[in-house]
Design an enzyme around this catalytic site. Structure first.
Site, PDB file in Angstrom:
ATOM      1  N   HIS A 555      20.423  17.310  11.151  1.00 29.03           N
ATOM      2  CA  HIS A 555      21.026  16.163  11.828  1.00 29.03           C
ATOM      3  C   HIS A 555      22.553  16.209  11.748  1.00 29.03           C
ATOM      4  O   HIS A 555      23.195  15.181  11.553  1.00 29.03           O
ATOM      5  CB  HIS A 555      20.531  14.851  11.204  1.00 29.03           C
ATOM      6  CG  HIS A 555      19.087  14.577  11.414  1.00 29.03           C
ATOM      7  ND1 HIS A 555      18.437  13.486  10.861  1.00 29.03           N
ATOM      8  CD2 HIS A 555      18.144  15.234  12.131  1.00 29.03           C
ATOM      9  CE1 HIS A 555      17.157  13.503  11.216  1.00 29.03           C
ATOM     10  NE2 HIS A 555      16.961  14.562  11.982  1.00 29.03           N
ATOM     11  N   ALA A 556      23.151  17.364  11.899  1.00 31.95           N
ATOM     12  CA  ALA A 556      24.606  17.474  11.779  1.00 31.95           C
ATOM     13  C   ALA A 556      25.310  16.717  12.906  1.00 31.95           C
ATOM     14  O   ALA A 556      24.971  16.879  14.085  1.00 31.95           O
ATOM     15  CB  ALA A 556      25.017  18.942  11.805  1.00 31.95           C
TER      16      ALA A 556
END
Length: 625
Positions: A555-556
């Site tokens: 989930h960068a």
């Protein structure tokens, strides 16, 4: 298709009723298998036209992932605009359509296969003591390889964005853009509140086709024992609860963003898509973006012109890389590599990610399960190919989510998310695939596989939703071929560790519930070699456990932060235009100023939908289809 069907022709020699029935069964299976191949639904590659005709475009979009697919589709609705979409990967594979194969896609050609810079405070239980970061390398991007979980986040998330100076980004203002993409079942939407769910968008949102939900039902009931409700969807008015996530699915198959958005647009004359092509640099005229330098699949390098705007939708890793290679970034950092600074901006800073710990497991003596046998796999394949149901249409329970607040049970807002992964006794193949995906070291793998050979093994994968630990993305060199440095900084802030420890307390309470006690749940005492000097189940043990097992949920976000000019940490303004640069926007997950309290694919879709409308507002002379 011809090759698949052709395999059954040689079987036609048998004229007996049994033989004919067998032939028909084979034909049915082969036809169902071939029907998974949807390569022809994507836009054709138009690289040859690009090269031969020296074309100029109105908009050039770099990155054909979740955001880029939405943008290319929405902008090409304007027939007078010529749109170019550049994607480094290829069309999604047949394998990517099968929900259960999501972890098998990691380390494949559809994965960028990033690695985080080594750090003694995290990833110590991974091979080489390095965390693997999967990012989708295909048309459709990470929507091709992710867990298909469709979760908006809560109103506080987006109201916080607005309070940070981002006008137009409050919850009520972004909610229409969540709905715009979605195609929920109208009855489902009406029952839970049509305000929250779209029913006319291109992306189908459904529940997973489970073959069995007994484990999910146990955990949901255990939550009820603690007073935590079951939620039918996490996208309505309530945010705390256990439940099965909505997914980007239809008829038991994954629907990635390229399939949903680009397939309907594939025959538009004004949409040009090129794959196996890499954006290397933004071409500038002074401080105005005029095009993109692109490396093609045959290693030729060409410059493509954009008369209106260049749009970066390459994601939280590649977007900052391209900005910095183009002279837009931290001045001192660019100077290290001899890159002249065009605009001094904090590109690559503010990296935020959700991570999860694989170090918390439970065992369960499942009396109702006879144990796995090889023929079960054949049965599952048949059920999936013919009916699009069963375990291949599911994700091993990963869609069972729990959002809880481990600090304040009365809060409306969660601060921890749990994903569930269930591996039935002796069904070791999917467990092995998961461990390989996370690059877990061999000694830990052996221990977990042994535990799963004796009992059902359940992982409750715990995530801090609002991490205070912030990382960064930095260049490794000025060569576009070189990977960036990803400095995750997991658990750097002590509050994140405290939240995880509170999460362990919550799990102790969950384990003591009547439901799980009666079912015979037990903690799996995970013997981590690097933690043997600590007492099991002490705070010191769990801190050591996290240090070895905390790894990305992919989930960068945040590396081209959105904010007003007064925000010294901002890279783009609330209209998603890069500060100090004309005709250059960033529209992808990298603009998120704070990570939402949810899986991020849904928010990325929203950003792209809203960004497309902003562009149409800023360039009002148009002739829409």
């Amino acid at each position: 298709m011809e090759a698949c069907i052709g395999q059954s022709c040689a079987l036609a020699a048998s004229g007996t009723p049994t033989g004919l029935l067998f032939i028909e069964l084979v034909r049915t299976l082969l036809g169902a298998q071939c029907a998974l191949n949807n390569d022809n639904i994507y836009p054709p590659d138009r690289t040859s036209e690009l090269v031969d005709e020296n074309l100029e475009f109105d908009f050039v979009i770099v990155g054909g992932g979740t955001a880029g697919s939405v943008l290319a589709s929405r902008l090409s609705e304007v027939s007078s605009w010529k749109i170019l979409l550049i994607e480094e990967g290829k069309n999604p594979s047949v394998k990517s359509r099968i929900p259960s194969m999501l972890l098998a896609l990691q380390h494949s050609d559809e994965d960028y296969k990033y690695e985080v810079e080594p750090n003694e405070n995290y990833c110590q239980g991974m091979k080489g003591k390095v965390c693997h970061w999967s990012k989708g390398k295909a048309l459709g991007g990470s929507s091709v390889t992710n867990a298909m979980l469709h979760v908006h986040g809560n109103d506080r998330d987006y109201d916080q964005w607005a309070k940070m100076g981002n006008d137009g980004w409050s919850y009520e203002q972004v909610l229409p853009y969540f709905r715009k993409s979605e195609s929920y079942n109208p009855e489902f939407a009406a029952r839970l509140g049509s305000k929250y769910f779209g029913t006319n968008g291109p992306l189908p949102i459904r529940k997973f086709n489970h073959s069995s939900s007994s484990m999910s039902d146990l955990l949901i009931q255990a939550g009820r024992d603690l007073g935590i409700p079951e939620l039918e969807s996490f996208n309505a008015k309530d945010y705390i609860g256990f439940g099965k996530s909505d997914g980007t699915l239809n008829n038991g198959l994954r629907v990635n963003a390229a399939e949903a958005f680009l397939a309907p647009a594939k025959d538009r004359e004004n949409l040009y898509v090129i794959t196996s092509a890499t954006g290397q640099k933004i071409i500038m005229s002074g401080k105005k973006a005029t095009g993109v330098r692109v490396k093609l699949s045959d290693d030729r390098v060409i410059d493509v012109k954009a008369s209106k705007e260049v749009i970066l939708s390459a994601g939280a890793i590649e977007t900052p890389k391209l900005l910095m290679l183009s002279g837009i970034g931290p001045k001192n950092h660019l100077k290290e590599f001899g890159i002249s600074t065009l605009v001094d901006l904090p590109v690559g800073q503010n990296l935020q990610d959700h991570a999860l710990t694989t170090g918390v497991q439970f065992t369960y003596d499942n009396k109702s399960y006879a144990g796995w046998k090889p023929s079960d796999l054949l049965d599952s394949a048949y059920t999936f190919l013919v009916h699009k149901r069963g375990e291949l249409a599911a994700t091993g329970g990963i869609d069972l989510l729990a959002f809880v607040n481990v600090d304040d049970p009365s809060s409306k807002y969660p601060n921890v998310e749990f994903h569930n992964a269930h591996f039935p006794q002796n069904y070791l193949l999917p467990l092995n695939i998961m461990l390989q995906a996370f690059s877990t070291e061999d000694e830990l793998n052996t221990q977990l596989l042994e535990a799963a050979s004796k009992n059902d093994l359940i992982f409750l994968l715990m995530t801090v939703l609002n991490p205070k630990s912030v990382g960064e993305v930095k260049l490794r060199s000025n060569d576009p071929k070189d990977r960036v440095k990803i400095i995750a900084n997991y658990l750097k802030h002590p509050d994140d560790v405290k939240t995880l420890l509170k999460g362990i307390e919550f799990l102790r309470s969950l384990m003591k519930t009547k439901t799980l006690q009666n079912a015979g749940f037990k903690w799996n005492k995970f013997d981590i070699p690097g933690c043997r000097d600590t007492k099991y189940d002490s705070d010191d043990y769990w801190k050591c456990n996290f240090k070895h097992t905390y790894n990305t949920v992919y989930h960068a976000v945040g590396t081209a932060k959105m904010g007003p000019s007064s925000d010294k940490g901002a890279v783009v303004d609330p209209r998603l235009k890069v500060h100090g640069v004309e005709r250059l926007r960033v529209i992808d997950a990298s603009i998120m100023p704070k990570i939402p309290s949810a899986n991020i694919n849904s928010a990325t879709l929203m950003i792209a939908e809203k960004g497309a409308d902003m562009i149409k507002e800023d360039w009002p002379e148009r002739d829409e289809l």
